[in-house]
Structures are given as structure tokens and as C-alpha cells.
Design a protein around this motif. Structure first.
Motif, short mmCIF file in Angstrom:
data_model
loop_
_atom_site.label_atom_id
_atom_site.label_comp_id
_atom_site.label_asym_id
_atom_site.label_seq_id
_atom_site.Cartn_x
_atom_site.Cartn_y
_atom_site.Cartn_z
N HIS A 595 0.82 -1.20 0.00
CA HIS A 595 0.00 0.00 0.00
C HIS A 595 0.86 1.27 0.00
CE1 HIS A 595 -3.25 2.72 1.03
NE2 HIS A 595 -2.49 3.19 2.01
N ASP A 596 1.85 1.30 0.90
CA ASP A 596 2.68 2.50 1.01
C ASP A 596 3.38 2.81 -0.32
OD1 ASP A 596 1.94 2.83 3.55
OD2 ASP A 596 3.80 2.01 4.45
N GLN A 598 2.32 2.06 -3.21
CA GLN A 598 1.34 2.59 -4.16
C GLN A 598 1.18 4.09 -3.97
OE1 GLN A 598 -2.31 0.41 -3.83
NE2 GLN A 598 -1.38 -1.50 -4.52
N VAL A 599 1.12 4.49 -2.72
CA VAL A 599 1.01 5.92 -2.44
C VAL A 599 2.25 6.65 -2.97
CG1 VAL A 599 0.73 7.64 -0.61
CG2 VAL A 599 -0.37 5.40 -0.39
N ALA A 631 -2.22 1.53 -8.25
CA ALA A 631 -2.65 2.32 -7.10
C ALA A 631 -4.13 2.01 -6.87
CB ALA A 631 -2.45 3.81 -7.38
N ALA A 635 -5.09 3.73 -1.74
CA ALA A 635 -3.84 4.45 -1.97
C ALA A 635 -4.13 5.83 -2.53
CB ALA A 635 -2.95 3.67 -2.92
N ASP A 638 -5.46 7.94 0.22
CA ASP A 638 -4.40 8.30 1.16
C ASP A 638 -3.52 9.40 0.58
OD1 ASP A 638 -5.26 6.65 3.04
OD2 ASP A 638 -3.62 5.16 2.87
N TRP A 639 -3.23 9.22 -0.70
CA TRP A 639 -2.41 10.25 -1.35
C TRP A 639 -3.12 11.59 -1.33
CZ3 TRP A 639 -4.17 12.34 -6.06
CH2 TRP A 639 -3.33 13.34 -6.61
N ASP A 642 -3.08 13.07 2.05
CA ASP A 642 -1.77 13.36 2.62
C ASP A 642 -1.41 14.82 2.39
OD1 ASP A 642 1.11 13.51 3.00
OD2 ASP A 642 1.00 11.31 3.10
N SER A 645 0.97 15.98 -0.65
CA SER A 645 0.51 16.15 -2.03
C SER A 645 -0.02 17.56 -2.26
CB SER A 645 -0.58 15.13 -2.35
OG SER A 645 -1.73 15.42 -1.57
#
Lengths: 683, 396
Positions: A595-596, A598-599, A631, A635, A638-639, A642, A645
């Protein structure tokens, strides 16, 4: 008698070892097919004089004393021609030897053979048999020798002619870029043209080593090289070198170990060009007629012809029969014993000997070789009609058509644009003597190129007789989009400059590291050679381990490479993205494990899209990442959420396309949830 | 003799032909010297038994040289001079033989009249059989009849018959080679012969205009500058001559002459102040017209408008009996590269760019020729022409 003939010359020349020249009569490509099925390229007539004559005259001008002609295809014809030519007489300024090597398939092979034969005693001139030039090489030779005295490693001097990027005499397929040190005229970087590649990548070290660099995309590279003995030897050492430019020059310049240097002489006066393609054939023919190649012009009668010049650049040999009512317009050349019928109009055309042109014809821009017969009321555009071809009455031959030797075309036929006709059935896939193509009682079929790869075919197209600037601009338009309204001549410059400034700004970033560079190259190679995903991934992994890099760097490199690839594919951006992503997206997937990561991919994508000014494509790319599960929804969310971004100038993407996508994602999710709910309800 | 034969028999000739065609040798002086050298070789290589065979061989070689580069007139001129020289030497030989014969006859009294026809040199019978017709006589009479001109010095026809065989020997070869050497020597000192006349033509405080660069004009000016003070204006002769003109202006300035370089556009404007125009030339044609480097016609016309005298300095080897019937074939076009850079791709694919290398000046624009034989007005050239060339050789 030979010594007496050399008497006058001999005094002028230094008694040093004889100046040698190697002529590569073969071009090792098929651009002139089907014309070259019967005749080697160097014997094709340019303004009624075989091409190799221009090369020999050029060498005679340079004071060459020994010439070796390497023959491959049609070696016998070349040999017979040379034996019967004036260059084989006692009065010839140099001695000519032919070397037949049928096995050689490239310049590299020829030079390796040359090396094994040990014919070369000192520095020599390497040219191909289709060079048309009047550049006096004396100074260049002296320059080269002076450099050699100082530095034994200056192994080669390339002679190029200054022109302009879209010059007619510069092949449209030939957009090679030379990077030259202004002071020493050393060539520090070379990049051959690759279709769709509109940028130059250089080692930044170059900028540290040289004070002033010229990056030039306006040179006609006619492949006139002054080489030292080391050049054939290097070819032997590196048995995979094929092309002298793409492989050898590039190889020498990028190699850290060899320590050899190559120089470049940019001729600012005189003329130099090479008949590389049909388009340059047309252009050089025009240059000859408009006397740029003086003194090698038709009325110099180098081959004991009898041309005389007339106003409006009309050249006529003796014994030309012109009907009283025919009209010969500017820039026309007519060989001996040719007849032009009543009321025919001939303009911008080269006509060989013994041709017969009927009444009421209109010929504009065509090339008729010898013994061509044309019926009445024909209309002929910019086409090549080779020896002994016959064309019936009331035919139309459109621009770009090529009619090889011996083809016969019946009456009332329309030969369409860019059609290539050959009498050889083995080189065709169409119906032999198809009446639809060549008319009743016609002879000939469409030539089919046995292209080994798509590239070759693309080259074939690009090497057609008609030079379409519009076509070129079309493929450039995407770049123009990227680099705003910069001049198209300079299209690669702002781009590379932007890359550069970006690099310096983010110098703390990973991607200027050695790994990134190596990885980029590896991926590009994979793109070009169409490797499978597994192999590409394996290579990257090996590289990663060898250079102690992490997966983040690998993925960054892949994303960057994919983005670059997209911008250089010749297609509308949408298609380009889907094409590239569908093919190479899985590579990214293969190296994305959780997952991480993918972000992380999304961050990288965002960053690069900004840097390469591909903002508009971001949404679509995002869609593909989602679709390919590089992704997943979490993901993306989350992106999106975040804070990183939304920092700095990259925030634009998050706030516009990112938001759009997340909104869509949310609705889609809720819909699917609803559906699920519905299903549940049903149960 | 065909072109092919010449190529095989005389490699030196075909070598020169190739260099003329590729313009490796150009400009009148080098061409003249090279032609003379090649002709010397031809004469030493050729075998002949009658003088007509020799004339024929020389003529064939000359014609192929002239065809190779019709605009290099000095090549044909040298050939014509050599042809004339052969005729003259032959004539001399003939006269001496005749004298000897007469002397012998006198000594022998009235012994025989048939001895005239006996061969005097050791020639085989076959060779004699070949030559049962006296070609020399044939050519002279037929050609002269054709031109409708009286025979210059009447030869008793039957006397020629036997005596032409005298010339088969090597003695004539040596004489001819010495003659060619004389021509070469003359070429070498042309500028010195011309420059000494400069004192008569250049006076103190005059303003002289010249165009382009000419070695002869330069020598002419520099010689006068030793004693007199005058100024020279050099028009640069764009596009083909400007580099040479600049270099010449520099040399003149270094020699202490007050020198100004102007562009061709200023020629007319400045002409009113000019006292004399001095030009070099590429060739002088049969009518007194000039083939010069492009731009000179402009100078001559401007000079005519201002009634400024136009003086042409030239060696006599540039004097050619050819008439300017076809100007287009005389005025060669060079590469347009000097006018417009090849880089300008868009322009050159659309425009027709012409760079004429030569210019033709009609005879009425020239006032005086200064040659190595002295100064002559254009109308007097015919006399020198007759002295230098044989009327039979006008067309090679």
C-alpha cells in the motif's frame, strides 16, 4: 606514360605517403528500392551523371592519390563501371582499386575487413559513394594532421555542412544532433536521429569540462570523415559496431575508457551533401542544377557530355530534338538524342538521354532516366522514371511515384502517389502485372519492402521522394505543445534546458544519481527493443542490487521513463498514454508491493508530471494506475489526503485532477456499495 | 584524332582537361602556362613526318582543350600561337632548304631538274607512298580559297612537293620546343613589360579607379607609385572578387599608395571625381570587346557617362580571335554561395539565384589597351591579331 602525367601534379604534392580514400559504394539500406534492385545506388544518375562520379571528383579535388572502393551489392556493375571510366586511365589523378566483400552488411563490416587487409598506411578519407561535395579538404586535412601531432587520440574529423534544420538538402530522417566544443571544435556528444525522439540527453560532466558548447541540429552530415588508422582497428575491437555514426561515434564519445576524441569540421562555405534518401536525391539534383556544386555542374561536362547552359537554368546537350511548339521551362536538363513532342510542357525536370516524350504532355519536377518513352497527353509529377520504362498515352503519374527500370505502363493509367513499381515479381506481394495498376499490356507490380522491422518501414516512408514539411510539423506539434511557442527549429533546446534547470533545482533529489541514469537507460532500451516485462524487471532488479538502490528509486525511474516515452510517441496524447501504459504499466506493477508503495508511486507521478509539464495527462495516467491496480482506491485516497501532495506547486494537480478523480472514485464506490446493498436486499 | 585517342596518347592533355573542367586550373595566366607546358610535351611525344600531321595533332589537342573550358580563352590563344609558330618555323626551314638547293644547283651547274623530287632524308619507301599527296600544299590552298584571300607569299607549288619531307627530322622538334619556351618566358615577364609603360599613363595627383583584383593592374600601379603620387579607388567586385580586391587594396596601401575601397554601389557616384579607370581583364575578344569579371561592365558604363577614359592592362596572350556571338555561353555562372548563404534553406528552394562570373564589355566602352607590346586603341587590335595568329586557326 603514367609518370609524365603525374609530372605536374607530382611537384605540388608532398612526397609523404600517398593520401588514401575509402569509398563505401553501398549504403546498407533499402531506401532506394526498388531502383537499387537493378543498379547500385552509387551508379544512379544525378543530373545525368552517376553519383560516384561526383564522389570521385570530390576526392580528386582533395588531392587523393589512392582510392579503394568497397563494393557489396552489384559489385560487378561497379567494377565494370570503374574499369571503363576515366579514373582508370593514365591521366587519372589517383589509382582506383575495387574491393568486393559481399559478406559485409554494414559500414562496420566493411571497416573491419579493411582493417584485416592492412591497406591503410596513414590517415585516410572515408566517404560513401553518394557524396556530392566541392569542399576543398586540404585545410581540413591539415587541421586534422596538426591535431594528430599534438594529440594522438584525436582519431577522426567529421566534415559537416552548415545548413538549417528544415533545409531541403538535409534529409528529414537525419536530425542528428552534434554537440561541439566551440574552441577546439571537438565533438563531445553525438546523437543520431531516432524517430519521435525530440530531446538530447547528455552527461552533465560535459558541461564541466567544456567552456563553450554548441548544440547543433542544423548540420548536413554527409559522412565525409578523415580517419586515422585507429578507426578500423576500433571497429575490429568492437565487433558489434555497425553504423559509423550511431554506433562508432556514439560509442567512442560515451566511452570513458577509450580516451579517444573526435572532432568536427563545420564547413561554412562550399557544398556538401549526401544522397541519403529519395528526398535528398531530389534536393541535391536541384542544387546541382542551380549550380551550388560548381564546378561540378552539368555544363562542366565531366563525363564528356555536351551540355550547354541556357538562361533560366536550362541545360541541353547536343542533338536534342524539341518540337517547335513545346515549352521548356526553368531548371530543366535534357540529355542527348531526347525528343520532346508538340505542345508538351517540361519544367523542373531532369531528362536522360534517348528519351521520347509525346505530344501534349505536362511534366513538372520529374526525373526521367535513359531511354524512357512517354506517350501523348501524359501528366507527370515529381516522380522517378528509371531506364527503359515505358508509359502509354493519357497517363497520370502522381508525385512520389517510382517506376523502376523496365516497367511498362499501358494507356489511361493513373499511378497514384508514392506508388513504387518494379518489374521483379519476387519483390512484390501484389498481383503480377495487375491491369488496375499498370494498365492493359502493362508490366510491373507494386514493390513490397521486405522490411525486417517496423522501423525500417517507417524509414521507407520517411525517405519518400516528396518532402512534406507539414508531416514533419505534425509530429512536432506535440512538442510544440509542451515547449509552448518556441521555434520549431529549436524544438529540442528548450526542452533539454528545462530538464536541466529542473535537475539543478532538485539536486538533492535521488533522480540525478547514477542509479537513476543507468535505470533510465535500461528502461529505454527495453522500450526500444521491446523486451518482455519479466526481462525488464529482472534487469532493473539486477541494477538495483548492483548499485545498492531501493525500490523507490526503481519505481521513480520507471515512472519517469514512461512519462518521457508517452511524450515522444508519435500519436495524440490519449492514444500514446493508453498504448504505453498498457504495455509498460505492468512493469511498475511488478515492482510495487504494498500500500505505502502505491502511495509513493502517486507522489512520484505527481512530481514528474509537473516537472515535465504533462499536467493535462495526469488524470488519464491516474486512471490507468488505478485500472492496472498499481494504485488502488485506498492508496489514491491516502495520497489525496496526505498533506505532502498539497505542498508547493505540485498541489495544483491534487486540487484539480486529483479531486476530480477522488470524487469519481467516491461516487463509484458508493454506487457499487449501493449495488451490493441492493444485492443484499434481494437476498 | 578523336577525344578518346587524345586521352590515350597524351595523358598530360587529359589531365589538364580534367583540371580545366573541375576548375582546378583557372584564370588566364595559369591556364596559359599550363597549356604551353602541355603542348611542349605533346610536341616532344608526337611523331610526324610532314608538318601537316603535326599541325593536325596540335589542332586536335587544342580543340579538345578549348572544348573542356570554353571560357578560358588563353588556352586557345596559346594553342593558336604554337600553331603559327610551327608554320613560321617550317617556312624558315623551307627557305633555308631552298637556298641550299639553289646554291647547290648553282654549284652543280645545270645538272638535273629531277633531283628536286628525290627524298633528301632517309625515309622508307612505305612512308613515301603514304605521302604521295602533298598535304601541306593542299591545306594551304583549299583553306585560303575558302577564305577568299590571296595567298600571302606565293609558293611555287611543285617546289613544295619535295621539300615538305625535309621537316620530318628531329631538328624541327628542337626548334619548336625552344619556341614554346620562348612563349613561356614571354608570359613570365608580361607584367614587367606592361608596368614600365605606367609612367606614360599615370600622372601625379590623379585619381584612378579599378575594380576587383588583377596582378597586372597591381604591378602597373605600384610601378608608377615609385615616382608619382596618386590615389587609387578599388571597387570590390562583389560577390566573386571582393576578397581579392581587399587583399590587393591592402598591398597597394602598403606600397604607399593612397588607397580607398568602395562598394560597387558607389561606383557611379564616385566616377565624376575619377580621372582614369584602369581595369584588368579575363580576355580580349576579336572585336575589341572584353570578357571581364562580373561588375566591370558597370564600371565601364559609368566611366562612359562621365567621359572618363577606360584603360585596360592585359598581356597579349589574352587577346583571342574569337567573336562574342553567344554571350550566354561566355558568361559562366558560378555557385550562388557567394551571394546567399546555403544555410538559408527556405530561400534557396524558392528563389532562383544567379552568380555570373564573367561580364562582357563592348569594345566602344574601352579607350586604350596597354599590352606587353605597347599601347593600342581597340580599333588597332586587328593588326596585332594578324601578327599573332594565323587566320586558319581562328576556329580550333
Amino acid at each position: 606514360m603514367a609518370p609524365s602525367s603525374k609530372g605536374l601534379n607530382g611537384k605540388l604534392e608532398k612526397p609523404k605517403s600517398a593520401l588514401q580514400a575509402i569509398v563505401l559504394s553501398d549504403s546498407y539500406n533499402y531506401r532506394f528500392r526498388p531502383l537499387t534492385l537493378d543498379k547500385p545506388r552509387c551508379l544512379l544518375p544525378l543530373a545525368n551523371t552517376p553519383l560516384i562520379e561526383y564522389t570521385f571528383e570530390f576526392l580528386a579535388l582533395a588531392g587523393v592519390q589512392e582510392v579503394y572502393v568497397f563494393c557489396c551489392a552489384h559489385a560487378d556493375q561497379i567494377r565494370t563501371y570503374i574499369e571503363n571510366s576515366k579514373w582508370n586511365l593514365a591521366s587519372s589523378p589517383f589509382s582506383v582499386h575495387t574491393i568486393v566483400s559481399r559478406e559485409s552488411l554494414s559500414v562496420g563490416d566493411a571497416l573491419r575487413e579493411l582493417d584485416s587487409k592492412q591497406l591503410i598506411t596513414s590517415d585516410f578519407i572515408l566517404v560513401s559513394g553518394d557524396v556530392v561535395s566541392n569542399v576543398p579538404l586540404k585545410e581540413v586535412l591539415e587541421e586534422h594532421r596538426a591535431r594528430r601531432e599534438v594529440d594522438k587520440n584525436a582519431i577522426m574529423t567529421m566534415v559537416v555542412r552548415e545548413a538549417s534544420p528544415h533545409h531541403r538538402t538535409r534529409a528529414s530522417t537525419e536530425s542528428s544532433v552534434f554537440v561541439i566544443d566551440k574552441k577546439t571544435s571537438q565533438c563531445v556528444h553525438y546523437q543520431a536521429n531516432e524517430r519521435g525522439k525530440h530531446y538530447v540527453s547528455m552527461d552533465p560532466e560535459i558541461f564541466n569540462e567544456h567552456e563553450e558548447l554548441e548544440i547543433r541540429n542544423d548540420l548536413i552530415d554527409c559522412q565525409i570523415d578523415i580517419c586515422s588508422n585507429d578507426v578500423p582497428a576500433l571497429f575490429t575491437e568492437n565487433f558489434d559496431y555497425q553504423d559509423i555514426r550511431k554506433d562508432f561515434v556514439y560509442g567512442v564519445l560515451t566511452s570513458d575508457l577509450l580516451g579517444k576524441s573526435i572532432h568536427c569540421h563545420v564547413a561554412k562555405e562550399n557544398y556538401a551533401a549526401r544522397v541519403r534518401s529519395l528526398q535528398t536525391y531530389d534536393a541535391i539534383s536541384k542544387d546541382v542544377i542551380s549550380r551550388w556544386v560548381y564546378p561540378f555542374v552539368p555544363d562542366s561536362n565531366l563525363l564528356n557530355q555536351s551540355f550547354t547552359y541556357q538562361r533560366y537554368q536550362i541545360y541541353k546537350e547536343d542533338d536534342v530534338v524539341l518540337a517547335r511548339s513545346c515549352e521548356i521551362k526553368a531548371c530543366t536538363l535534357i540529355g542527348a538524342f531526347t525528343k520532346v513532342g508538340d505542345a508538351s510542357i517540361v519544367a523542373n525536370t531532369v531528362i536522360g538521354r534517348n528519351c521520347i516524350i509525346g505530344n501534349n504532355c505536362n511534366i513538372d519536377g520529374a526525373f526521367l532516366w535513359e531511354n524512357v518513352k512517354i506517350g501523348d497527353e501524359c501528366k507527370i509529377g515529381k516522380a522517378i522514371i528509371a531506364n527503359d520504362a515505358q508509359i502509354g498515352h493519357k497517363c497520370t503519374i502522381e508525385d512520389g511515384a517510382i517506376i523502376s527500370s523496365g516497367v511498362i505502363i499501358g494507356d489511361n493509367v493513373n499511378v497514384t502517389e508514392n506508388l513504387r513499381l518494379t518489374p521483379h515479381e519476387s519483390h512484390s506481394q501484389g498481383i503480377p502485372n495487375d491491369p488496375a495498376l499498370v494498365g492493359d499490356r502493362g508490366l510491373g507490380q507494386e514493390y513490397h519492402a521486405e522490411a525486417e522491422s517496423e522501423d525500417e518501414e517507417e524509414l521507407m516512408e520517411a525517405s519518400g521522394l516528396i518532402h512534406r514539411v507539414e508531416d514533419l510539423n505534425l509530429s512536432d506539434s506535440e512538442i510544440s505543445e509542451l515547449s509552448s511557442s518556441s521555434e520549431e527549429d529549436m524544438d529540442f533546446v528548450p526542452f533539454s534546458a528545462r530538464r536541466d534547470s529542473a535537475n539543478t533545482i532538485n539536486s538533492d533529489d535521488f533522480d540525478e544519481g547514477d542509479f537513476n541514469k543507468e535505470a533510465q537507460q535500461s528502461i529505454e532500451r527495453a522500450f526500444e527493443e521491446n523486451h518482455s516485462i519479466e526481462i525488464a524487471a529482472l534487469e532493473l532488479n539486477t541494477l538495483r542490487m548492483a548499485m545498492n538502490a531501493n525500490y523507490h528509486e526503481v519505481r521513480s525511474a520507471i515512472i519517469l521513463a514512461i512519462l518521457k516515452r508517452i511524450s515522444f510517441v508519435d500519436a495524440p496524447p490519449k492514444e500514446a498514454i493508453s498504448k504505453v501504459m498498457a504495455r509498460w504499466g505492468p512493469l511498475l506493477l511488478k515492482l510495487t508491493f504494498n500500500h505505502d508503495e502505491q502511495v509513493d508511486n502517486l507522489f512520484t507521478l505527481q512530481k514528474y508530471c509537473i516537472r515535465l509539464t504533462m499536467e493535462k495527462q495526469f488524470l488519464q495516467l491516474l486512471g490507468f494506475l488505478y485500472q492496472l491496480e498499481i494504485a488502488e482506491d485506498d492508496a489514491v485516497l491516502d495520497w489525496y489526503n496526505d498533506s505532502r501532495s498539497a505542498e508547493g506547486d505540485i498541489a495544483v494537480l491534487r486540487n484539480t485532477y486529483g479531486k476530480q478523480f477522488v470524487d469519481w472514485l467516491n461516487t463509484a464506490e458508493s454506487e457499487s456499495e449501493e449495488e451490493e446493498d441492493d444485492e443484499e436486499d434481494d437476498e | 584524332m578523336t577525344a578518346k585517342d587524345i586521352e590515350h596518347t597524351y595523358p598530360a592533355v587529359s589531365n589538364l582537361i580534367a583540371r580545366l573542367k573541375s576548375r582546378k586550373v583557372h584564370k588566364p595566366f595559369p591556364v596559359a602556362v599550363e597549356t604551353a607546358l602541355v603542348m611542349r610535351q605533346v610536341i616532344s611525344q608526337t611523331r610526324w613526318s610532314t608538318v601537316d600531321q603535326l599541325l593536325e595533332a596540335i589542332r586536335a589537342v587544342g580543340s579538345s582543350l578549348v572544348k573542356a573550358q570554353p571560357s578560358e580563352f588563353s588556352c586557345g590563344n596559346i594553342v593558336r600561337r604554337i600553331l603559327r609558330m610551327i608554320r613560321e618555323e617550317y617556312q624558315d626551314l623551307l627557305n633555308t632548304v631552298e637556298e641550299e638547293h639553289i646554291n647547290k644547283e648553282r654549284a652543280n651547274g645545270s645538272s638535273t631538274s629531277s633531283s628536286v623530287t628525290t627524298p633528301s632524308s632517309g625515309l622508307s619507301n612505305d612512308q613515301l607512298a603514304e605521302r604521295n599527296e602533298p598535304i601541306s600544299f593542299q591545306m594551304y590552298s583549299s583553306m585560303l580559297n575558302l577564305l577568299g584571300r590571296p595567298v600571302p607569299e606565293a609558293y611555287p607549288q611543285d617546289k613544295n612537293l619535295g621539300d615538305s619531307r625535309v621537316t620530318g627530322g628531329m631538328d624541327m622538334r628542337a626548334v619548336l620546343i625552344a619556341g614554346i619556351q620562348e612563349i613561356i618566358d614571354e608570359l613570365d615577364k608580361i607584367n614587367t613589360d606592361i608596368e614600365i609603360q605606367s609612367m606614360d599613363h599615370l600622372h601625379s595627383n590623379e585619381i584612378i579607379l579599378t575594380q576587383g583584383c588583377s596582378k597586372t593592374v597591381e604591378a602597373f600601379l605600384r610601378f608608377a607609385a615609385k615616382k608619382r603620387k596618386f590615389s587609387v579607388i578599388v571597387a570590390e567586385g562583389f560577390p566573386n572578387m571582393q576578397d581579392g580586391a581587399h587583399a590587393m587594396a591592402k598591398r597597394l596601401a602598403n606600397a604607399g599608395i593612397d588607397t580607398t575601397v568602395i562598394s560597387d554601389a558607389a561606383i557611379f557616384a564616385i566616377m565624376s571625381r575619377v580621372n582614369k579607370v584602369i581595369l584588368g581583364t579575363h580576355a580580349i575578344l576579336g572585336n575589341g570587346g572584353l570578357v571581364t569579371y562580373s561588375g566591370a561592365h558597370l564600371v565601364a558604363q559609368a566611366a562612359r557617362h562621365h567621359a572618363t577614359p577606360v584603360v585596360v592592362c592585359s598581356g597579349i596572350y589574352k587577346l583571342s580571335p574569337v567573336y562574342p556571338y553567344d554571350l550566354e555561353s561566355i558568361i559562366q555562372l558560378a555557385s550562388p554561395g557567394n551571394i546567399i548563404s546555403f544555410r538559408k534553406g527556405d530561400l534557396i528552394s524558392d528563389a532562383e539565384i544567379l552568380n555570373p562570373y564573367y561580364d562582357y564589355i563592348p569594345p566602344d566602352l574601352v579607350d586604350l589597351f596597354i599590352t606587353n607590346l605597347g599601347g593600342y586603341p581597340p580599333s588597332y587590335l586587328y593588326r596585332i591579331m594578324n601578327d599573332t595568329y594565323d587566320a586558319n586557326d581562328t576556329i580550333l
